[in-house]
Design an enzyme around this catalytic site. Structure first.
Site, short mmCIF file in Angstrom:
data_model
loop_
_atom_site.label_atom_id
_atom_site.label_comp_id
_atom_site.label_asym_id
_atom_site.label_seq_id
_atom_site.Cartn_x
_atom_site.Cartn_y
_atom_site.Cartn_z
N SER A 286 -9.56 -0.62 7.60
CA SER A 286 -9.56 -0.09 6.27
C SER A 286 -8.06 -1.67 5.58
O SER A 286 -8.46 -1.41 4.17
CB SER A 286 -8.09 0.88 5.65
OG SER A 286 -8.97 2.31 5.85
N LYS B 137 0.41 -1.15 0.11
CA LYS B 137 -0.34 0.16 -0.17
C LYS B 137 0.63 1.44 -0.07
O LYS B 137 1.99 1.26 0.65
CB LYS B 137 -0.44 -0.37 1.03
CG LYS B 137 -2.11 1.19 1.73
CD LYS B 137 -2.65 1.06 2.68
CE LYS B 137 -3.45 1.95 2.31
NZ LYS B 137 -4.79 1.55 3.85
N SER C 209 -9.18 1.76 3.26
CA SER C 209 -9.27 2.75 2.11
C SER C 209 -7.91 2.08 1.83
O SER C 209 -6.91 2.42 0.66
CB SER C 209 -8.00 3.22 2.99
OG SER C 209 -6.97 2.75 4.44
#
Lengths: 483, 483
Positions: B174, B75, B150
């Site tokens: 997330s 990420k 997210s």
């Protein structure tokens, strides 16, 4: 100004002499090239985290114990937010609600109470005067550990404020936690100053003075600010609560721009850092390593060593000097034929306060070449009368550059004086026998003529006799009934 | 995709049926084919192939690290040395990380092949991956839907077969919510289990790094490789890491009889999609049949979860994001021609232009709740509620070993459907935020699918540092879901 009382509280920032920074492994040393002690943590790079340097806690506890503070078993590091280019994270790690030390005091003749001592990190340095176009940043100082010492409003004059600061400086140097150097910024001070009509009246509106970087400036700035406030009061006005900057060139305080003053720091506990825990055992262990502090040392020098308070003050001012003095004294007492402790202490004190301090002042940076053992040999020589007072100075200077004990060097340079009775008595007898008229004059009351005899005896030794001893022997011979 | 899980790839590598290079090439081709999903923000094909070839050589000589052949996406909020890290924000435009995050460094040492960075919500703030300066990610299961957020790019990358596994971060759900919406396994470890060093902070007391994978076994392998105390993160926990869970499936089967599973009724109230509810109930039925005890438990403070979370997380975010000011790195607004730039104007411009809407909203919320005068009413109170939520978990775990809950109340988020209703978006985090408030681990597994093709996920919450138990239970329930 007599009708107003001055009330001062200080906030003192003291930079700690740790190897690494408060929250990163970066070097905390002063004087590196700009922006060379800047690891990602110091720069506040994304993703970096602070980790507390335990030494900072030890140092805080040391100062806390030395100032009779309560050491919190659990204290909290908090974030203090403001935007400034030399603060890369946008917040400073400090302590807010739960500081590590509370409620201590420092004696400066009067007792000055401390509100708190807390741990925080320093910001970087903004240099506004190096480049005509830009402000330059040096981030080496980011994260260097500080202790902030906050006093109660207990100080009553600019002089007391300066004395307090000097005392703090002495303390942190004794504790080995800071060099206390105001010029280099390792000791900094802000002063909260107000005036009031009577000593019991409620506190007046205060102003905060910043940017004072020497003891002298602290005194001057506070004096100036007090005078300014008195002026305002006398003209019927009221002091505005504001931050003042000391301008050392124009020797005045003036208000900071109001934009720089309105801050909501939005303190909250730093979620990256667990609370600081100091167990009673850890506290006791640190206590055991504390050196004898200047006040205790001073008392001991006066009561146990019989030194005048003045000597004790000079000797204990700096820990290395006091340590040196004590090493000289110990060496001296170990020598054969040394007199009592009081006499030895005074002899050592005279040399340390006189010749040693003078030499140190003349050349402060060089290592001091005369070991305590060697200085003790000089004191010993002096006490035995084998060297004159002027000879001591000369010999001391020679010892600074030459090897050997005081006696060896004195012999090499012919500085020894004769103080041995066996050598002196025959000459005294000779002089008296050769001058019967003067002997008669002395004995009939003209005591001052002894100077003549001393001169004659000294002449017999080409000046290298101990005049004190000669005088004693002459008096003894002249005052005894005529044979 | 033949080698969807690392477990299967590792077995194939051991049998000599494929090479690391071939596996990596396969993923790189898939990435190129699925570019329209907007999953990767950066692909390091050259670096990945170089590592893969090196590992093939090591495999030949028997010196390969344990996770050789694991193709990993990361990420875009984790620092990887010399790679850009943008947090999907204009604010970090042009910024390259100068160090590896601890989790990344550990996985790299264990043999992970870093293939690229994945899209996400800006600074990990969002639940749909639509708050990204790179634009939204499409859900590979149904491209008119968002992948969740997210860590939407990470979940989508695993679901679309563009890597074996991806690292995500979970501050309020997330990892788990996009795992559920994309039909993959997602683990939010216990807070403190994995070092946060190198994770660009959103909310420091919540942020966790965890894996998204196609199997529970892969998640367990990755956790074991990156977990453990780190001297650069003071909040990382010195709790030993369970060894690699060999034979997970068998152990899980056996464990069924001894299981006690809690069902908190507060997680099954109004607003929960009926298909999700039915799927979970069906699984629980099978679990009971397998011999496990399934009982209702009370989590009375769950309803305060969203409010508490959005106060505390935004407070921390407002502080953590203070460092992005346009001065030292990242986005700097173009000068507007004036010669002298006002500092505060520069800050305002940089932050107004550099941050997206949602990030600015959260900074303002957080700044507000920390402001003097509001701190006690919001931040301090929320901290007390956080403690109560933690107690709910403690009490529940006295009766049961794990909790079973839905992950998200809605079956999916259509792209663009929630962009203008932030509150609705916040409320969709209701089942995930309490785990972050309490710091407990959570594992999400796919258990079925809606008619739309969108998958259905199930969340297991466990005792702090007992991820192993979640893995066993998760493995068992995935089997039950298939049966």
């Amino acid at each position: 100004m007599a009708s107003y009382e001055t009330v001062i509280g200080l906030e003192v920032h003291c930079q700690l002499q740790t190897h690494s920074k408060a929250f990163s492994p970066d070097s905390a040393a002063f004087g590196a090239r700009p922006n060379h002690h800047v690891d990602p943590v110091s720069l506040g790079h994304p993703g970096t985290l602070p980790v507390l340097n335990r030494r900072v806690v030890d140092f805080a506890v040391r100062l806390g114990l030395a100032t009779h503070s309560r050491i919190a078993p659990r204290s909290v590091l908090a974030r203090k937010h403001y935007f400034y280019p030399d603060l890369p994270k946008g917040y400073q790690i400090s302590q807010f609600e739960d500081p590590i030390c509370t409620g201590g005091y420092v004696d400066i003749g009067r007792r000055i109470r401390l509100t708190r001592i807390h741990i925080e990190e320093d910001a970087g340095k903004s240099l506004h005067d190096q480049d005509p176009e830009s402000t330059l940043l040096d981030l080496n100082r980011c994260g260097v550990p500080l202790l902030e010492i906050v006093t109660e409003p207990d100080l009553r004059s600019a002089r007391e404020a300066s004395l307090f600061l000097q005392k703090v400086r002495q303390l942190v140097r004794y504790l080995g936690i800071s060099d206390g150097n105001m010029e280099e910024g390792s000791l900094r001070c802000d002063a909260n100053v107000s005036i009031r009509k009577a000593s019991r009246a409620p506190l007046g509106v205060k102003t905060e003075i910043k940017n004072m970087n020497s003891f002298r400036h602290v005194e001057r700035a506070i004096e100036y600010e007090v005078a300014r406030q008195v002026c305002v009061a006398k003209a019927g006005g009221t002091t505005r609560e504001q931050t003042m900057l000391w301008d050392p060139i124009r020797q005045e305080t003036r208000p900071m721009r109001s934009k720089e003053q309105a801050h909501d720091y939005r303190y909250f506990p730093d979620p990256d850092l667990p609370p600081i825990v100091v167990t009673p055992e850890a506290c006791a262990a640190i206590k055991a390593t504390l050196p004898e502090l200047p006040d205790a040392r001073h008392t001991r020098y006066v009561t146990d060593l019989g030194l005048p308070a003045y000597d004790a003050g000079v000797l204990t001012d700096e820990r290395p000097l006091a340590d040196y003095f004590e090493a000289v004294l110990a060496a001296l007492l170990a020598l054969d034929g040394a007199p009592g402790v009081h006499a030895c202490a005074k002899a050592a004190s005279n040399l340390v306060m006189g010749d040693v301090l003078r030499a140190l002042k003349a050349n402060p940076s060089a290592g001091f070449p005369v070991s305590a053992q060697r200085l003790a040999s000089l004191a010993h020589l002096r006490m035995s009368g084998a060297i004159s007072s002027s000879g001591v100075q000369e010999l001391f200077m020679l010892m600074m550059t030459q090897k050997g004990t005081a006696k060896e060097i004195a012999m090499r340079h012919n500085l020894l004086q004769v103080s041995d009775d066996a050598a002196l008595i025959p000459v005294v007898a000779q002089v008296l026998a050769a001058n019967p008229m003067q002997v008669e004059q002395y004995r009939s009351g003209k005591k001052s003529i002894i100077g003549f005899f001393i001169g004659q005896v000294m002449h017999g030794f080409e000046g290298s006799a101990d005049p004190k001893r000669v005088r004693v022997l002459l008096s003894k011979a002249l005052d005894s009934p005529a044979p | 995709m033949r080698w969807a899980t690392f477990g299967s790839t590792r077995a194939a590598l051991a049998r000599g049926e494929t090479t690391c290079e071939a596996v990596t090439t396969t993923f790189l081709r898939a990435i190129a084919r699925k570019r329209h999903l907007n999953i990767y923000t950066y692909v390091d094909a050259e670096g990945a192939l170089r590592t893969a070839r090196e590992q093939d050589r090591q495999l030949a000589t028997g010196e390969a690290p344990p996770l050789a052949g694991l193709v990993l996406a990361v990420k875009d909020v984790l620092c990887i040395r010399n790679w850009p890290v943008t947090c999907a924000s204009r604010m970090l435009d042009g910024f390259n990380a100068v160090y590896d995050a601890t989790a990344v460094a550990r996985l790299r040492r264990q043999g992970a092949i870093l293939i690229g960075r994945t899209n996400c919500d800006e600074f990990a703030m969002g639940s749909s991956n639509e708050n990204s300066c790179y634009g939204p990610v499409l859900n590979p299961r149904n491209e008119i839907y968002a992948p969740g957020g997210s860590s939407g790019g990470s979940a989508a990358a695993v679901a679309a077969g563009l890597c074996h596994a991806a690292l995500g971060t979970d501050t309020g759900g997330s990892i788990r919510q996009p795992a559920a919406l994309c039909g993959v396994v997602g683990l939010k470890p216990t807070y403190g289990r994995v070092s946060r060093y190198g994770l660009v902070a959103f909310a420091s007391s919540f942020d966790c790094i965890g894996p998204l994978t196609n199997s529970v076994e892969d998640a367990a392998l990755i956790l074991a490789a990156m977990a453990g105390v780190d001297e650069r993160d003071a909040t990382s926990a010195p709790v030993p890491v369970a060894p690699e869970p060999v034979g997970l499936t068998d152990a899980a089967r056996c464990a069924g009889a001894a299981l006690r599973v809690g069902v908190p009724k507060e997680f099954f109230g109004e607003g929960l999609d009926s298909t999700i509810r039915c799927s979970i109930e069906a699984i629980l039925h099978r679990l009971r049949a397998a011999g496990a005890v399934v009982k209702d438990v009370a989590m009375p403070h769950t309803r305060y979860g969203i409010a508490t979370y959005y106060i505390l997380a935004t407070a921390e975010a407002s502080s953590n994001l203070g460092r992005y000011d346009g001065l030292r790195y990242g986005y700097r607004p173009a000068p507007d021609g004036r010669k002298r730039i006002d500092l505060h104007a520069l800050y305002a411009q940089a932050r107004s232009e550099g941050f997206g809407k949602e990030v600015k909203r959260r900074i303002m919320l957080g700044t507000y709740v920390l402001s003097s005068g509001y701190y006690d009413a919001y931040y301090a109170k929320a901290q007390r509620v956080r403690a109560l939520i933690r107690e709910d978990f403690d009490k529940a775990f006295q009766e049961v070993d794990a909790l079973v809950t839905p992950v998200t109340p809605v079956p999916g988020i259509k792209l663009g459907s929630m962009i203008n209703s932030p509150l609705k978006m916040y409320l969709s985090d209701i089942y995930t935020v309490t785990a972050n408030l309490a710091g407990v681990p959570g594992l999400v597994i796919p258990i079925g699918a809606h008619a739309s093709g969108l998958p259905i996920g199930l969340q297991l919450l466990g005792r702090p540092f007992d991820e192993t138990h979640l893995f066993r239970l998760g493995e068992l329930m995935m089997q039950l879901a298939k049966d």
